[in-house]
Design an enzyme around this catalytic site. Structure first.
Site, PDB file in Angstrom:
ATOM      1  N   LYS A 175       0.845  -1.191   0.000  1.00 47.77           N
ATOM      2  CA  LYS A 175       0.000   0.000   0.000  1.00 47.77           C
ATOM      3  C   LYS A 175       0.885   1.246   0.000  1.00 47.77           C
ATOM      4  CE  LYS A 175      -3.701  -2.630   0.666  1.00 47.77           C
ATOM      5  NZ  LYS A 175      -4.814  -2.763  -0.270  1.00 47.77           N
ATOM      6  N   GLU A 204      -4.652  -5.735  -6.918  1.00 48.91           N
ATOM      7  CA  GLU A 204      -5.291  -6.135  -8.176  1.00 48.91           C
ATOM      8  C   GLU A 204      -5.329  -5.008  -9.192  1.00 48.91           C
ATOM      9  OE1 GLU A 204      -8.620  -4.875  -5.348  1.00 48.91           O
ATOM     10  OE2 GLU A 204      -6.713  -5.936  -5.242  1.00 48.91           O
ATOM     11  N   HIS A 294      -6.494 -13.344  -7.842  1.00 47.28           N
ATOM     12  CA  HIS A 294      -7.343 -12.378  -7.148  1.00 47.28           C
ATOM     13  C   HIS A 294      -8.736 -12.419  -7.755  1.00 47.28           C
ATOM     14  CE1 HIS A 294      -8.890  -8.660  -5.424  1.00 47.28           C
ATOM     15  NE2 HIS A 294      -7.903  -8.741  -4.557  1.00 47.28           N
TER      16      HIS A 294
END
EC number: 4.1.1.39
Length: 475
Positions: A175, A204, A294
């Site tokens: 992140k 993703e 994912h």
């Protein structure tokens, strides 16, 4: 009058429209071992009998159309038509029914999830006679399972490749998911892997954007992975997202990952599509790459209780198409997922033989014929206080993925990874000693804090964080 349940070519062609149930509702049908079985949750329009709706679903997802056609007489329709063989009301719901449909195996191309879904969840979902329709479960017969190659490697081979046994695997999504440069991205990867995680992950959304092109990311991440491996003595990996605009570009990225020597890549299988996913899975199998999957976009398809496709069906489809990991929800985090339902499809991902169990939403017994298992990935809003529940719920064959729960640590990325590794090993040891993590998990974490200042700091930050919302999709 006995309903007409067979189409006889010798009866002659009679133009016009007839009720679907005259041909496609066959309550006396004996299911074959080779049939593909589907359980649909139907909500008929007012005034439409459930038998007609069930027959319409069987017809429109197999050989039927809205009117009688003369070319029906040129084939053996009874060999190819779908059959609605049972209908049961949904307890506690008005005007909802579970319709069971059997499809002959010859309706489907071998080894093609794309063809399977095109028929079973195609135009029938827009049928006017139905207010809503949801595919709850599929039984894939062994004869059809054997036409698929399944996951590139499977759970046991993955553990052998990583040389990691006896505990769950730990991951972290880097992140912020968008906006980092490739070099700063690689730095975060190194810090997390150096701190004790087994994997880090592309989000993703990360493909090849102006702020970070895919090749730059691959190079910096590979450098970070090798550096962390050399310093820890453990095999490390990062899920490099190979998802791209075309299959050709996707495979080019997969080839680059292989040449860099990294152990695992990633694909967004619903947005990328089953054809692309099966192609990528085949490439990974041939070239020794693990494949992380994912499920971006799944909630658009599976979250509504009355319409769409349940995730257990999407999970079965992924196991057929091929994937070594698949995101499955957490039960305890920020994303949707009821415990029994989640554990039901987690077993469908991992186990070789799963008995019918309606209490967990499993409508059919499923035999995977020794096909490799797909490891569930628990991610989304989890932190160290969730570790006892995650170990108790998922066991060892799962990847527990802490994004904000690693990178949000007050001391930085590496201490966040240390905190998660300590919490996992403490909970695993406590479970192995026979302690009840559901009841004593908090004490296990607090005890581990005494000899891990990183874990103590994490526990202090997230002690009040909870995601307490009622699950929408219940049994």
């Amino acid at each position: 009058m006995v309903p007409q349940t067979e189409t006889r070519a010798g009866a002659g062609f009679k133009a016009g429209v007839k009720d679907y149930r005259l041909t496609y509702y066959t309550p006396d049908y004996v299911v074959k071992d080779t049939d593909i079985l589907a359980a649909f949750r139907m909500t008929p329009q007012p005034g439409v009998p459930p038998e007609e709706c069930g027959a319409a679903v069987a017809a429109e997802s197999s050989t039927g159309t809205w009117t009688t056609v003369w070319t029906d007489g040129l084939t053996t329709l009874d060999r190819y038509k779908g059959r609605c063989y049972d209908i049961e009301p949904v307890p506690g719901e008005d005007n909802q029914y579970i319709a069971y449909v059997a499809y002959p195996i010859d309706l489907f191309e071998e080894g093609s999830v794309t063809n399977l879904f095109t028929s079973i969840v195609g135009n029938v979902f827009g049928f006017k006679a139905l207010r809503a329709l949801r595919l709850e479960d599929l039984r894939i017969p062994p004869a059809y399972v054997k036409t698929f190659q399944g996951p590139p490697h499977g759970i046991q081979v993955e553990r052998d490749k990583l040389n990691k046994y006896g505990r769950g695997l730990l991951g972290c999504t880097i992140k912020p998911k968008l906006g980092l440069s490739a070099k700063n991205y690689g730095r975060a990867v190194y810090e997390c892997l150096r701190g004790g995680l087994d994997f880090t992950k592309d989000d993703e959304n990360v493909n090849s954007q102006p702020f970070m092109r895919w090749r730059d990311r691959f190079l910096f991440v590979a450098e970070a992975t090798y550096k962390a491996q050399s310093e820890t003595g453990e095999i490390k990996g990062h899920y490099l997202n190979a998802t791209a605009a075309t299959c050709e570009e996707m495979l080019k990225r997969a080839q680059c990952a292989k040449e860099l020597g990294v152990p695992i890549i990633m694909h967004d299988y619903l947005t990328g599509g089953f054809t692309a996913n099966t192609s990528l899975s085949s490439y990974c199998r041939d070239h020794g790459l693990l494949l992380h999957i994912h499920r971006a976009m799944h909630a658009v398809i599976d979250r509504q209780r009355n319409h769409g496709i349940h995730f257990r069906v999407l999970a079965k489809a992924l196991r057929l198409s091929g994937g070594d990991h698949l995101h499955s929800g957490t039960v305890v985090g920020k994303l949707e997922g009821e415990r029994e339902v989640t554990l039901g499809f987690v077993d469908l991902m991992r186990d070789d033989y799963i008995e019918k169990d309606r209490s967990r939403g499993i409508y059919f017994t499923q035999d995977w014929c020794s096909m490799g298992g797909t490891m569930p990935v628990a991610s989304g809003g989890i932190h160290v206080w969730h570790m006892p529940a995650l170990v108790e719920i998922f066991g060892d064959d799962a990847c527990l993925q802490f994004g904000g729960g690693t990178l949000g640590h007050p001391w930085g990325n590496a201490p966040g990874a240390v905190a998660n590794r300590v919490a996992l090993e403490a909970c695993t040891q406590a479970r192995n000693e026979g302690r009840d993590l559901a009841r004593e998990g908090g004490d296990v974490i607090r005890s581990a804090c005494k000899w891990s200042p990183e874990l103590a700091a994490a526990c202090e930050v997230w002690k009040e964080i909870k995601f307490e919302f009622e699950t929408i999709d219940k049994l």
